[in-house]
Scaffold this active site. Sequence first.
Site, mmCIF file in Angstrom:
data_model
loop_
_atom_site.group_PDB
_atom_site.id
_atom_site.type_symbol
_atom_site.label_atom_id
_atom_site.label_comp_id
_atom_site.label_asym_id
_atom_site.label_seq_id
_atom_site.Cartn_x
_atom_site.Cartn_y
_atom_site.Cartn_z
ATOM 1 N N GLU A 150 0.769 -1.138 -0.044
ATOM 2 C CA GLU A 150 0.021 0.118 -0.067
ATOM 3 C C GLU A 150 0.897 1.217 -0.052
ATOM 4 O O GLU A 150 1.806 1.095 0.836
ATOM 5 C CB GLU A 150 -0.893 -0.016 1.338
ATOM 6 C CG GLU A 150 -1.932 -0.960 1.569
ATOM 7 C CD GLU A 150 -3.136 -1.139 0.510
ATOM 8 O OE1 GLU A 150 -3.223 0.025 -0.375
ATOM 9 O OE2 GLU A 150 -3.783 -1.992 0.068
ATOM 10 N N ARG B 91 -17.477 -0.738 7.396
ATOM 11 C CA ARG B 91 -18.803 -1.511 6.786
ATOM 12 C C ARG B 91 -19.494 -2.442 7.771
ATOM 13 O O ARG B 91 -20.528 -3.123 7.760
ATOM 14 C CB ARG B 91 -18.222 -2.101 5.612
ATOM 15 C CG ARG B 91 -19.386 -2.353 4.563
ATOM 16 C CD ARG B 91 -19.080 -2.834 3.345
ATOM 17 N NE ARG B 91 -18.284 -3.832 3.035
ATOM 18 C CZ ARG B 91 -18.362 -5.348 3.143
ATOM 19 N NH1 ARG B 91 -19.661 -5.423 3.539
ATOM 20 N NH2 ARG B 91 -17.593 -6.319 3.175
ATOM 21 N N CYS C 6 -7.551 -2.331 8.751
ATOM 22 C CA CYS C 6 -6.142 -2.396 7.998
ATOM 23 C C CYS C 6 -5.697 -0.931 7.770
ATOM 24 O O CYS C 6 -4.538 -0.602 8.217
ATOM 25 C CB CYS C 6 -6.173 -3.166 6.729
ATOM 26 S SG CYS C 6 -6.265 -4.815 6.895
ATOM 27 N N HIS D 295 -1.073 -5.541 1.621
ATOM 28 C CA HIS D 295 -2.572 -6.348 1.731
ATOM 29 C C HIS D 295 -2.024 -7.655 0.849
ATOM 30 O O HIS D 295 -1.471 -7.718 -0.155
ATOM 31 C CB HIS D 295 -3.744 -5.587 1.069
ATOM 32 C CG HIS D 295 -4.524 -5.112 2.040
ATOM 33 N ND1 HIS D 295 -4.902 -3.554 1.812
ATOM 34 C CD2 HIS D 295 -5.216 -5.574 3.021
ATOM 35 C CE1 HIS D 295 -5.536 -3.421 3.010
ATOM 36 N NE2 HIS D 295 -5.851 -4.524 3.582
#
Lengths: 215, 215, 215, 215
Positions: C81, C91, C144, C168
């Site tokens: 990332e 979520r 994360c 990831h």
Amino acid sequence: MRKKVLITGFDPFDKETVNPSWEAAKRLNGFETEEAIITAEQIPTVFRSALDTLRQAIQKHQPDIVICVGQAGGRMQITPERVAINLADARIPDNEGHQPIDEEISPDGPAAYWTRLPVKRMTAKMKEHGIPAAVSYTAGTFVCNYLFYGLMDHISRTSPHIRGGFIHIPYIPQQTIDKTAPSLSLDTIVRALRIAAVTAAQYDEDVKSPGGTLH
Amino acid sequence: MRKKVLITGFDPFDKETVNPSWEAAKRLNGFETEEAIITAEQIPTVFRSALDTLRQAIQKHQPDIVICVGQAGGRMQITPERVAINLADARIPDNEGHQPIDEEISPDGPAAYWTRLPVKRMTAKMKEHGIPAAVSYTAGTFVCNYLFYGLMDHISRTSPHIRGGFIHIPYIPQQTIDKTAPSLSLDTIVRALRIAAVTAAQYDEDVKSPGGTLH
Amino acid sequence: MRKKVLITGFDPFDKETVNPSWEAAKRLNGFETEEAIITAEQIPTVFRSALDTLRQAIQKHQPDIVICVGQAGGRMQITPERVAINLADARIPDNEGHQPIDEEISPDGPAAYWTRLPVKRMTAKMKEHGIPAAVSYTAGTFVCNYLFYGLMDHISRTSPHIRGGFIHIPYIPQQTIDKTAPSLSLDTIVRALRIAAVTAAQYDEDVKSPGGTLH
Amino acid sequence: MRKKVLITGFDPFDKETVNPSWEAAKRLNGFETEEAIITAEQIPTVFRSALDTLRQAIQKHQPDIVICVGQAGGRMQITPERVAINLADARIPDNEGHQPIDEEISPDGPAAYWTRLPVKRMTAKMKEHGIPAAVSYTAGTFVCNYLFYGLMDHISRTSPHIRGGFIHIPYIPQQTIDKTAPSLSLDTIVRALRIAAVTAAQYDEDVKSPGGTLH
């Protein structure tokens, strides 16, 4: 009694430098368990020659079971095929430049053949071992389906005691470096094919469990 | 002479409240050109009843061409189907709770039937009009394939002058609000089916052009 | 001089029974080369605790480099990332039931932090070794990204000599038995993280080569 | 009081002959409701010029709200963007051949800007109208993100009363004839942008509802 299993893989096609079906098949050459002994042969990605080579390999090895394996770039699971269709329709030329369009594979053969392998059992067994797998209902219309149909046509005419089938496998990781596509490692594919071969040797009949695809 | 085209769509299944195949088909009911006149009928997503309903509709309308249409959630193109297989294998129950497993659709029928529609022409024509389309080589093993196979079996036995086939279509946008899946608007699907019907009315034979799938 | 690399992985979340990030990280615990020595620590998939645990691990191990690793189910590549954003927007609830909505991670922190790891070099090196990899420009808005942002915020305030970042990784095959999703084998992921750690130890600066995403 | 909304779209890039962002924007030019009046302007897919053109359009139209729109080929939903990052990293050259690598867009700007549009409301409203939509947390690193970041930087420095943001849209069907990619019809996209504009005109503040992405 131990079954002789012939596993075939193809040479590379469609700009690839490796074909995971042959990479996996050759690693299984000579593998033995109480139920199965595996022999591997390579098949050219060429209409007609593919089938000639397969027939010679069957003649030579006299297998009880034949499992042809091919690369299905873009799939994410190991997919035993259930049905072969009597159609060669090539989106790209094969490795010798042939590109049949809407041709029958066997002019007097049936429209389709069903695999003789217990594909639901094989799939279930792979999943038990942590390997993503699913029965597929289309092997395409290129050399993979050609070989699968030709195999079933050949053994149904000449040697109905042989059970045959086809398994499509994903790319291996190294093939996806410059494309965005799923892959499975060669180790996973080799384990999957070993499970498939042993399961096919152990069971003549498939299990009757829900499966299928909505479309 | 103008051809009578019967287009069918299914009622909703698999927790959906709408089925785009029927939404599109009903909009085409009564549509006429010089080449074709379209009648639409709805089919239940139920093994056996689906085929009974279709046979009655054929009896009633006496069509020259039958195009059954079904939802293929997850596809992104309009996909005329090329082959129907003699297998009912339901991953989920149908709308009346039936879930056949590994059953033949017609015990004395062939393993597969080819469509009688010019699917490559239809696909090419849709693409000319800016609609994403591709020939498909599997209609699955649920009620869609059941209806497609049953249609071909019925007309081959009773009325070989009728030409039949099947088209799978994607979700429409409203069905994808709470899932991540591709869709095409109902307008696009209606246009695609209209093109399909007219093309099938115009051409008995398909064009011989490269196509097919690698797997 | 050999660099101390702390690699972290998370415990399972979102109904999974395994988290490949920790499975991979723990296999690398104690791994040594001339350039790097790796220590692994597990992090809870819980807002706040995740960062507390990470700070304690940094305090304890005094690493030169910190690489946090997390599962990105659905991705097919190893994705270092590039940027962490100052936003927690969950979520689903975390493993202790917290579900922050539109919260800043650090009220007086910047909108985003850039990784300090040479992510283009790491990606190129993985690809050289046959591993599918790509730089990612979003770590999401769940735990994360929270840990990644928190890491960068912590070291920029207290220990700017430490270089930190996040990688990831996809599912491993066993997680995809009952879903249709891509995966990479644990062996491949372990190799990828080892390459990442060694590359980060060897190079302070990234290479300037074309990359990026169109959207 | 009625809000003036400036909507921009790009010219075609990456071998496309059409850009759905401009096709949709130009159809909205002159659209009026009680809440909003829309003006459309085209932006070149060129670093630097894109921003020059946008600044001139803002100067000319004196909008209350600016919504820049761009094509995100491969996405299947309308995706309002939440965050712009201070990074230009071009995977391909822009329409004038520039290909910045790892460059800051604004050397003294923050690492990221948050949109000023109520993206969760806009997304919810689109979904209420049957349009697939989701908030996105990355606008990439090409001209789209460049324009979005540049817009936010410009208005934060010169005209903080203007609210700005960015929406990525999928291909339209005609662009996917020769590729396998999802699409939404131009009608659907136009409706989506109209809903977005009116919602942005009606609400200064976003709703606080669960959202976000796991990765």
